[in-house]
Structure formats: C-alpha cells, structure tokens
Design an enzyme around this catalytic site. Sequence first.
Site, PDB file in Angstrom:
ATOM      1  N   HIS A  82      31.272  14.568 -14.464  1.00 51.44           N
ATOM      2  CA  HIS A  82      31.338  15.696 -13.529  1.00 51.44           C
ATOM      3  C   HIS A  82      32.393  15.449 -12.449  1.00 51.44           C
ATOM      4  O   HIS A  82      32.706  14.300 -12.119  1.00 51.44           O
ATOM      5  CB  HIS A  82      29.983  15.879 -12.816  1.00 51.44           C
ATOM      6  CG  HIS A  82      28.912  16.478 -13.668  1.00 51.44           C
ATOM      7  ND1 HIS A  82      27.641  15.943 -13.742  1.00 51.44           N
ATOM      8  CD2 HIS A  82      28.906  17.578 -14.454  1.00 51.44           C
ATOM      9  CE1 HIS A  82      26.899  16.695 -14.554  1.00 51.44           C
ATOM     10  NE2 HIS A  82      27.642  17.695 -15.005  1.00 51.44           N
ATOM     11  N   CYS A 133      23.304  13.896  -7.999  1.00 47.33           N
ATOM     12  CA  CYS A 133      22.593  14.503  -9.134  1.00 47.33           C
ATOM     13  C   CYS A 133      21.103  14.665  -8.874  1.00 47.33           C
ATOM     14  O   CYS A 133      20.440  15.517  -9.473  1.00 47.33           O
ATOM     15  CB  CYS A 133      22.764  13.639 -10.379  1.00 47.33           C
ATOM     16  SG  CYS A 133      24.407  13.023 -10.654  1.00 47.33           S
ATOM     17  N   ASP A 137      22.270  19.863 -11.224  1.00 55.25           N
ATOM     18  CA  ASP A 137      23.037  20.644 -12.197  1.00 55.25           C
ATOM     19  C   ASP A 137      22.485  22.033 -12.445  1.00 55.25           C
ATOM     20  O   ASP A 137      23.137  22.853 -13.089  1.00 55.25           O
ATOM     21  CB  ASP A 137      23.118  19.863 -13.523  1.00 55.25           C
ATOM     22  CG  ASP A 137      23.960  18.622 -13.341  1.00 55.25           C
ATOM     23  OD1 ASP A 137      25.044  18.733 -12.747  1.00 55.25           O
ATOM     24  OD2 ASP A 137      23.519  17.537 -13.766  1.00 55.25           O
TER      25      ASP A 137
END
Length: 265
Positions: free
Chosen positions: A169, A256, A72
């Site tokens: 997301h 992630c 992120d």
Amino acid sequence: MTDRSYRFTHAITRRPAASITHGLRAVDTGAPDLARMQAHHDAYIATLRETGATVIELDALEPYPDSVFVEDTALCLPSGAVIMRPGAPSRLGEAAEMAPHLAALYGDLRRISGAESFIEGGDILMTETEILVGRSARTNAAGIAELAALTADWGEVVREVHTPPGVLHFKTDCSLLDAETILSTPRLSASGCFKGYRLIDVAEGEEAAANTIRFNDLVLMPAGFPRTRDAILAAGFTVREIGNSECAKLDGGMSCLSLRFTPKA
Ligand code: GLY
C-alpha cells in the site's frame, strides 16, 4: 492551521481472528503467533486510549483472515465517511461488515460501488489540504476517480499518486506526522509526490518503520527501528513504540490496525 489529519476523538479496531494464519502476505515468513499478536493489539489500543480517544473494539471476523486491518475498509473524513471496495477478493466483504458501525456514527455515509472500482484505505493518506491516493495492486484509477467524485462536494481534493512497485500500500511507505511533515521511505519520497511537505526519510534498512500513525499528541511506530525513532524524536514528536512483529508477517502495520476519526452526525 487546522489539524483534521491527526486529531481525532474516536478509533475503531477489530480483534485479530484466529484465521489470520491464512491472511494475505507477499512473502511467507512464518505463521503469526496469535497470543503475541493479541498482546501487541492490546498495547496499540491502550496507547490510542492514552490520548483521551474513545476506541470501539469490534469482534473478530473469522471468515475474513485479514479483517484486523480495518483501515482498508473505509475512509473517514470530517464531513462523512466512504466505504471502500478492497481490491483483494478475499477482503471485499470486510467493507460491508464495517458499514453499519460507521452508519451509527456518521449522518452521511457513502460507498465506492462501481464494479470496476477498487480502492483500499491503506493506499490513502489524508493531509490537511488534500487526499493522496496511491495506485497499487489493490487500488485502481476507477476507484480513485470514484472517490474524488464522491467527496468533491465535501470540499475534498483527491490527488492520484503511485505506490512503489512491489509495495503493498501507499502508506506501507509513508505516514503523516503533522500538518506539514511526512515520514517516508527514500524510494517513495524520491518520486517527488511530497513536494511542498517537510520530509523525514526513514533510516536505510528501516523501511518497515515508515508506516506509523500520528494520533493526537502521539506518534505510534513499530518497535525495533531505533535510528528512525531517534529521527522522529529529534523532530520534536512524542513517540510510542508498539510491537508489530506478528502483523508484519501479514504486511500489516500501525495504520492498518485502526480507523481514526471524529464522528459527524
Ligand atoms: N495482509 C494484509 C493484506 O494483504 O491486505
């Protein structure tokens, strides 16, 4: 055919912090088991290395409970890298922590800086021809517009799409498997945003399998989703299943946990 979206020489990961027990989550399904999470993380890194890549393991960052989810914090592109501006206030500082590591690897490092701009890497899917960015609770129109402006002279085309309501997301619900193929949940593919790509839908009830990564010759996917695994295998990909039970408690998955890239001095 190019392969910039799935062939990489490097990855960056960060060790899970003990503070991850305070990490963000949509629904509380119990505290993550730190030892099990670390074992899964070790297996993930070993699998990235199995492809021949260099994996840079950063130290845990205790002040940032979600900092294991390094994706992120930045977007790494062939021409340069862009530091994100996470929409979760508790995660904003993670991006600045990543900047020096990418500055050491990229000659051109840019930053999302608008006070009203928010964008997280989990909402960004890079393909061979475009960068899809899903608007979400973490990523807004100003963040997407700033990314488009920052990367235009690198020849990048940014397309705004929508993360399904209630989904953290964009990439919670999709992954790139190769230059033409996207794995998606039916709820996202039904939006029509992947027109022109070959689509594989995850099996019903296996929505949590949609977040995989194609990394060089391997597809890393969370363990425990046999029908989706078999669909990916049947399409000709080489799959490695990685335990994800603990990160899943924090709404985290395969993408992630790393930044994947080929540095450009
Ligand atoms: N726990 C991951 C996130 O919410 O950003």
